[in-house]
Design a protein around this motif. Structure first.
Motif, PDB file in Angstrom:
ATOM      1  N   PRO A 148       0.793  -1.235   0.000  1.00  0.00           N
ATOM      2  CA  PRO A 148       0.000   0.000   0.000  1.00  0.00           C
ATOM      3  C   PRO A 148       0.825   1.285   0.000  1.00  0.00           C
ATOM      4  N   GLU A 149       1.901   1.321   0.793  1.00  0.00           N
ATOM      5  CA  GLU A 149       2.682   2.556   0.878  1.00  0.00           C
ATOM      6  C   GLU A 149       3.357   2.904  -0.445  1.00  0.00           C
ATOM      7  N   HIS A 150       3.543   1.919  -1.305  1.00  0.00           N
ATOM      8  CA  HIS A 150       4.113   2.183  -2.630  1.00  0.00           C
ATOM      9  C   HIS A 150       3.012   2.392  -3.674  1.00  0.00           C
ATOM     10  N   ILE A 151       1.952   1.607  -3.611  1.00  0.00           N
ATOM     11  CA  ILE A 151       0.848   1.733  -4.570  1.00  0.00           C
ATOM     12  C   ILE A 151       0.323   3.167  -4.591  1.00  0.00           C
ATOM     13  N   THR A 152       0.280   3.798  -3.425  1.00  0.00           N
ATOM     14  CA  THR A 152      -0.246   5.163  -3.356  1.00  0.00           C
ATOM     15  C   THR A 152       0.702   6.194  -3.953  1.00  0.00           C
ATOM     16  N   GLU A 153       1.911   5.805  -4.243  1.00  0.00           N
ATOM     17  CA  GLU A 153       2.867   6.721  -4.866  1.00  0.00           C
ATOM     18  C   GLU A 153       2.740   6.760  -6.385  1.00  0.00           C
ATOM     19  N   TRP A 154       2.120   5.738  -6.967  1.00  0.00           N
ATOM     20  CA  TRP A 154       2.036   5.715  -8.431  1.00  0.00           C
ATOM     21  C   TRP A 154       0.637   5.429  -8.976  1.00  0.00           C
ATOM     22  N   TRP A 155      -0.299   5.006  -8.115  1.00  0.00           N
ATOM     23  CA  TRP A 155      -1.599   4.619  -8.665  1.00  0.00           C
ATOM     24  C   TRP A 155      -2.760   5.254  -7.910  1.00  0.00           C
ATOM     25  N   SER A 156      -3.173   4.678  -6.801  1.00  0.00           N
ATOM     26  CA  SER A 156      -4.366   5.162  -6.096  1.00  0.00           C
ATOM     27  C   SER A 156      -3.975   6.162  -5.008  1.00  0.00           C
ATOM     28  N   ASP A 157      -4.981   6.868  -4.481  1.00  0.00           N
ATOM     29  CA  ASP A 157      -4.726   7.833  -3.404  1.00  0.00           C
ATOM     30  C   ASP A 157      -4.532   7.151  -2.056  1.00  0.00           C
ATOM     31  N   ALA A 158      -5.150   5.994  -1.898  1.00  0.00           N
ATOM     32  CA  ALA A 158      -4.991   5.202  -0.681  1.00  0.00           C
ATOM     33  C   ALA A 158      -5.150   3.737  -1.071  1.00  0.00           C
ATOM     34  N   ALA A 159      -4.569   2.863  -0.273  1.00  0.00           N
ATOM     35  CA  ALA A 159      -4.668   1.429  -0.539  1.00  0.00           C
ATOM     36  C   ALA A 159      -4.588   0.685   0.783  1.00  0.00           C
ATOM     37  N   ASP A 160      -5.329  -0.392   0.858  1.00  0.00           N
ATOM     38  CA  ASP A 160      -5.293  -1.266   2.020  1.00  0.00           C
ATOM     39  C   ASP A 160      -5.325  -2.692   1.482  1.00  0.00           C
ATOM     40  N   ILE A 161      -4.160  -3.319   1.449  1.00  0.00           N
ATOM     41  CA  ILE A 161      -4.082  -4.671   0.912  1.00  0.00           C
ATOM     42  C   ILE A 161      -2.860  -5.362   1.486  1.00  0.00           C
ATOM     43  N   GLU A 162      -2.970  -6.656   1.628  1.00  0.00           N
ATOM     44  CA  GLU A 162      -1.855  -7.485   2.065  1.00  0.00           C
ATOM     45  C   GLU A 162      -1.542  -8.446   0.922  1.00  0.00           C
ATOM     46  N   ALA A 163      -0.281  -8.602   0.593  1.00  0.00           N
ATOM     47  CA  ALA A 163       0.130  -9.451  -0.526  1.00  0.00           C
ATOM     48  C   ALA A 163       0.083 -10.927  -0.131  1.00  0.00           C
ATOM     49  N   VAL A 164      -1.127 -11.403   0.145  1.00  0.00           N
ATOM     50  CA  VAL A 164      -1.356 -12.787   0.546  1.00  0.00           C
ATOM     51  C   VAL A 164      -2.553 -13.294  -0.254  1.00  0.00           C
ATOM     52  N   PRO A 165      -2.420 -14.438  -0.957  1.00  0.00           N
ATOM     53  CA  PRO A 165      -3.553 -14.947  -1.722  1.00  0.00           C
ATOM     54  C   PRO A 165      -4.821 -15.042  -0.866  1.00  0.00           C
ATOM     55  N   GLY A 166      -5.905 -14.534  -1.424  1.00  0.00           N
ATOM     56  CA  GLY A 166      -7.189 -14.537  -0.729  1.00  0.00           C
ATOM     57  C   GLY A 166      -7.461 -13.282   0.073  1.00  0.00           C
ATOM     58  N   ALA A 167      -6.429 -12.464   0.304  1.00  0.00           N
ATOM     59  CA  ALA A 167      -6.633 -11.222   1.065  1.00  0.00           C
ATOM     60  C   ALA A 167      -7.537 -10.272   0.284  1.00  0.00           C
ATOM     61  N   VAL A 168      -8.464  -9.660   0.996  1.00  0.00           N
ATOM     62  CA  VAL A 168      -9.364  -8.676   0.393  1.00  0.00           C
ATOM     63  C   VAL A 168      -8.982  -7.312   0.939  1.00  0.00           C
ATOM     64  N   GLY A 169      -8.871  -6.354   0.052  1.00  0.00           N
ATOM     65  CA  GLY A 169      -8.522  -4.993   0.447  1.00  0.00           C
ATOM     66  C   GLY A 169      -9.252  -4.005  -0.429  1.00  0.00           C
ATOM     67  N   GLU A 170      -8.701  -2.784  -0.489  1.00  0.00           N
ATOM     68  CA  GLU A 170      -9.358  -1.781  -1.313  1.00  0.00           C
ATOM     69  C   GLU A 170      -8.353  -0.781  -1.853  1.00  0.00           C
ATOM     70  N   LEU A 171      -8.728  -0.204  -2.976  1.00  0.00           N
ATOM     71  CA  LEU A 171      -8.028   0.929  -3.568  1.00  0.00           C
ATOM     72  C   LEU A 171      -8.977   2.105  -3.473  1.00  0.00           C
ATOM     73  N   VAL A 172      -8.439   3.279  -3.154  1.00  0.00           N
ATOM     74  CA  VAL A 172      -9.283   4.455  -2.935  1.00  0.00           C
ATOM     75  C   VAL A 172      -8.751   5.614  -3.760  1.00  0.00           C
ATOM     76  N   TRP A 173      -9.667   6.329  -4.393  1.00  0.00           N
ATOM     77  CA  TRP A 173      -9.325   7.558  -5.104  1.00  0.00           C
ATOM     78  C   TRP A 173     -10.143   8.689  -4.519  1.00  0.00           C
ATOM     79  N   GLY A 174      -9.525   9.882  -4.486  1.00  0.00           N
ATOM     80  CA  GLY A 174     -10.206  11.033  -3.903  1.00  0.00           C
ATOM     81  C   GLY A 174     -10.395  10.820  -2.414  1.00  0.00           C
ATOM     82  N   ASP A 175     -11.246  11.600  -1.830  1.00  0.00           N
ATOM     83  CA  ASP A 175     -11.553  11.485  -0.400  1.00  0.00           C
ATOM     84  C   ASP A 175     -12.626  10.414  -0.233  1.00  0.00           C
ATOM     85  N   ARG A 176     -12.236   9.175  -0.624  1.00  0.00           N
ATOM     86  CA  ARG A 176     -13.128   8.017  -0.648  1.00  0.00           C
ATOM     87  C   ARG A 176     -14.282   8.210  -1.633  1.00  0.00           C
TER      88      ARG A 176
END
Length: 150
Positions: A26-54
């Motif tokens: 997430p700390e890198h994804i937000t530098e080049w893609w989305s405004d915020a990210a919450d994800i764990e690099a583990v198969p089956g993990a569910v997270g989210e990508l956020v643009w704008g103020d949600r």
């Protein structure tokens, strides 16, 4: 045009290990893609990508995480909820050592399987294609800055 898959490829002067971190943390994804990210690099993990103020919140589900070679996830679920029983798009980052750096190959597939009518299929494909035309170069630029910083 078939609208089946989008493919982009870049070479970066960073190791596959660093490239994997940048496409999966997430700390890198937000530098080049989305405004915020919450994800764990583990198969089956569910997270989210956020643009704008949600303003736009998109669920993602990790499909494969094989550091430092491959990271893939599903997104663009109908109804906006991660659901293994519905069609979704699959994004895959393949990371291959190349000289002193890494070849990053991004593939997004599943457009035809979404069940969209022809006009919506074409619109979504073009939007995603234009998006990757913006974000893949940003990924490369961010990696260049990251590895050049002492």
């Amino acid at each position: 045009m078939e609208y089946g898959r989008i493919e982009r490829e870049i070479h970066v002067d960073a190791s596959p290990e660093v490239a994997f971190e940048v496409v999966s943390r997430p700390e890198h994804i937000t530098e080049w893609w989305s405004d915020a990210a919450d994800i764990e690099a583990v198969p089956g993990a569910v997270g989210e990508l956020v643009w704008g103020d949600r303003a736009e919140v998109v669920p993602i589900t990790v499909v494969k995480a094989d550091p430092p070679r491959l990271f893939s996830f599903r997104w663009c679920y109908p109804g906006g909820k991660a659901d293994d029983d519905t069609a979704s798009l699959l994004v895959t980052f393949e990371l291959t050592p190349s000289g002193t750096g890494t070849r990053i190959r991004l593939t997004e597939s599943g457009f035809r399987e979404m069940g969209w009518e022809a006009a919506k299929l074409e619109e979504q494909y073009r939007e995603h294609s234009a998006g990757w035309d913006t974000f893949v170069p940003r990924l490369g630029a961010y990696l260049a800055r990251l590895v050049s910083t002492p």
